[in-house]
Design an enzyme around this catalytic site. Structure first.
Site, PDB file in Angstrom:
ATOM      1  N   HIS A  86      32.577   9.763 -76.709  1.00 46.22           N
ATOM      2  CA  HIS A  86      32.062   8.419 -76.386  1.00 46.22           C
ATOM      3  C   HIS A  86      33.142   7.544 -75.748  1.00 46.22           C
ATOM      4  O   HIS A  86      33.132   6.330 -75.908  1.00 46.22           O
ATOM      5  CB  HIS A  86      31.461   7.747 -77.622  1.00 46.22           C
ATOM      6  CG  HIS A  86      30.139   8.352 -78.031  1.00 46.22           C
ATOM      7  ND1 HIS A  86      28.935   7.729 -77.826  1.00 46.22           N
ATOM      8  CD2 HIS A  86      29.842   9.543 -78.612  1.00 46.22           C
ATOM      9  CE1 HIS A  86      27.950   8.512 -78.281  1.00 46.22           C
ATOM     10  NE2 HIS A  86      28.483   9.619 -78.760  1.00 46.22           N
ATOM     11  N   ASP A  96      33.703   7.902 -72.353  1.00 46.36           N
ATOM     12  CA  ASP A  96      33.437   7.781 -70.901  1.00 46.36           C
ATOM     13  C   ASP A  96      32.830   6.442 -70.505  1.00 46.36           C
ATOM     14  O   ASP A  96      33.333   5.762 -69.625  1.00 46.36           O
ATOM     15  CB  ASP A  96      32.638   8.990 -70.358  1.00 46.36           C
ATOM     16  CG  ASP A  96      31.277   9.229 -70.967  1.00 46.36           C
ATOM     17  OD1 ASP A  96      30.888   8.504 -71.918  1.00 46.36           O
ATOM     18  OD2 ASP A  96      30.573  10.152 -70.495  1.00 46.36           O
ATOM     19  N   SER A 132      22.472  20.577 -70.511  1.00 45.45           N
ATOM     20  CA  SER A 132      21.584  21.226 -69.549  1.00 45.45           C
ATOM     21  C   SER A 132      20.991  20.187 -68.598  1.00 45.45           C
ATOM     22  O   SER A 132      20.626  20.506 -67.467  1.00 45.45           O
ATOM     23  CB  SER A 132      20.481  21.989 -70.270  1.00 45.45           C
ATOM     24  OG  SER A 132      19.767  21.124 -71.106  1.00 45.45           O
ATOM     25  N   ASP A 184      29.297  14.408 -68.309  1.00 43.71           N
ATOM     26  CA  ASP A 184      28.514  15.641 -68.148  1.00 43.71           C
ATOM     27  C   ASP A 184      28.412  16.050 -66.679  1.00 43.71           C
ATOM     28  O   ASP A 184      28.662  17.199 -66.310  1.00 43.71           O
ATOM     29  CB  ASP A 184      27.096  15.458 -68.724  1.00 43.71           C
ATOM     30  CG  ASP A 184      27.119  14.942 -70.149  1.00 43.71           C
ATOM     31  OD1 ASP A 184      28.160  15.066 -70.806  1.00 43.71           O
ATOM     32  OD2 ASP A 184      26.093  14.397 -70.586  1.00 43.71           O
TER      33      ASP A 184
HETATM   34  C1  GLA Z   1      26.695  12.593 -74.098  1.00 44.55           C
HETATM   35  C2  GLA Z   1      26.718  11.749 -72.823  1.00 44.55           C
HETATM   36  C3  GLA Z   1      28.138  11.656 -72.252  1.00 44.55           C
HETATM   37  C4  GLA Z   1      29.123  11.200 -73.298  1.00 44.55           C
HETATM   38  C5  GLA Z   1      28.958  12.019 -74.588  1.00 44.55           C
HETATM   39  C6  GLA Z   1      29.775  11.481 -75.731  1.00 44.55           C
HETATM   40  O1  GLA Z   1      27.030  13.909 -73.802  1.00 44.55           O
HETATM   41  O2  GLA Z   1      25.841  12.299 -71.885  1.00 44.55           O
HETATM   42  O3  GLA Z   1      28.151  10.804 -71.128  1.00 44.55           O
HETATM   43  O4  GLA Z   1      28.989   9.823 -73.545  1.00 44.55           O
HETATM   44  O5  GLA Z   1      27.612  12.052 -75.025  1.00 44.55           O
HETATM   45  O6  GLA Z   1      31.132  11.565 -75.456  1.00 44.55           O
END
Ligand code: GLA
Length: 381
Positions: free
Chosen positions: A33, A35, A127, A172
């Site tokens: 968390h 990003d 995914s 992601d």
């Molecule tokens: C999910 C979100 C990412 C990131 C993570 C936690 O995967 O899609 O953008 O915030 O949670 O780090």
């Protein structure tokens, strides 16, 4: 998969595909968390992907099919509305189509589209980013457009944020887009800027997918997002990444207990990402592993996005020999745990962790020994 997808497309639509593309899932290595808080994060693209096959059609109809998910769906090119029910998987490619013009790019009109995957859905391996990036590459290729890779990554995120409606950060899509075999992807999310960091030899990854998912997971993710933004505002910064540990200590009186916990997790986690890059460069996998496990403890106690199932797996893994460290990977509130292991850790050890979990929770987690892999690519077109 390439030949198989080609065949499946042909069988389904009666013509060969013009374009084939692929985008991998990802592991969130460390940086939980961080990003959307403007911080840094490390991820790795894995050797499991979503593939897309595409061919244009002249009648303006867009036909979406998937070999894994239910619900084929046909929509006309002048309708871009969010779908619900079984065909809602098509919201990912539809979201990409909706995002393209916002980046000054053209969306193809009519086409036949088939997605296939060997990436488990709901395992915290993203995914959704994989299908967004594979779709974006295919739509761009079929219309003869070649924007920079950063733009393709941003298109995927825009689809997720604005069309699908998840306020995720860039992790992601960034890792799926910039992944490289035997490397981690480092993202400074403020740019965003992407670079790769070579992994020392002997790093092995195991994923344990609990198949649990908190009923309110999307709402909980959005709630954490809001809590972080409120904590940043209370500290007088735009993003928590701009606050130092000293600033956090100085702001203690202005933050609620909860806001203080969320902020501390994010600020310390960003420092752990930096320390991890240093330890990876030195080839010190034991130190990397300790940082991973500390990250999990912070998610567990400060960010409160872990679950008893994830905690159990982390505890069992870190107590086992040949495991450097373990943590939840992805948004949390269910999903999967990732372990960094030496090459000696094998199926027998993974099985005994799964057995212990079965005894406690009455279900067996899936075990996946994944390798790092290359980022999104066009395979034909
Ligand atoms: C999910 C979100 C990412 C990131 C993570 C936690 O995967 O899609 O953008 O915030 O949670 O780090």
């Amino acid at each position: 998969m390439r030949a198989e997808l080609f065949e499946k497309f042909h069988t389904r639509f009666g013509c060969p595909p013009e374009i084939l593309s692929r985008a991998p899932g990802r592991i969130e290595f460390i940086g939980n968390h961080t990003d959307y808080n403007g911080g840094t994060v490390l991820g790795a693209a894995i050797d499991r992907s979503v593939w897309v096959a595409l061919a244009r059609r002249g009648d303006g109809r867009r036909r979406f099919a998937s070999d894994g998910r239910d619900g084929d769906v046909t929509v006309s090119a002048d309708r871009l509305e969010k779908l619900s029910g079984p065909p809602s998987w098509a919201n990912y490619p539809l979201g990409v189509l909706a995002a393209l013009p916002e980046f000054g790019l053209r969306a193809p009109a009519g086409f036949d589209y088939l997605a296939a995957s060997d990436l488990p859905v709901g395992a915290g391996l993203s995914s959704s980013a994989a299908i967004e990036l594979a779709s974006a590459l295919a739509f761009l290729a079929v219309t003869g457009q070649q924007p920079p890779r950063d733009t393709i990554v941003q298109i995927g995120r825009r689809a997720e944020n604005d069309f699908v409606g998840v306020p995720c950060g860039i992790l992601d899509q960034g890792v799926s887009g910039f992944g490289r075999k035997d490397h981690l992807v480092f993202i400074d999310c403020r740019g965003p800027r992407f670079k790769t960091v070579p992994l020392p030899p002997g790093a092995h990854f195991w994923i344990f997918n609990t198949h649990t998912r908190h009923a309110l997971v999307d709402g909980l993710y959005a709630a954490r997002h809001r809590e972080c933004m409120a904590a940043a505002m209370a500290m007088g910064v735009e993003f928590l990444a701009e606050a130092s540990p000293a600033a956090l200590a100085a702001a203690a009186g202005r933050l609620s207990r909860l806001a203080g916990m969320r902020a501390r997790h994010v600020i310390e986690e960003i420092a752990r990402v930096g320390a991890t890059v240093g330890a990876v460069r030195q080839g010190d996998l034991a130190a990397v592993g300790r940082l991973l496990t500390t990250s999990h403890r912070s998610s567990q106690t400060l960010f409160e996005n872990s679950t008893p199932e994830l905690d159990f797996l982390v505890d069992a893994l870190v107590a086992a020999p040949n495991v450097h460290g373990a943590r939840l990977t992805g948004g949390g509130f269910g999903g999967a745990v990732m372990a960094l292991t030496s090459e000696i850790f094998g199926e027998a050890q993974a099985c005994s962790v799964a057995d212990a979990y079965l005894e406690k929770f009455g279900a067996r987690p899936d075990r996946l020994h994944v390798q790092t892999g290359d980022g999104a690519e066009l395979l034909r077109g």
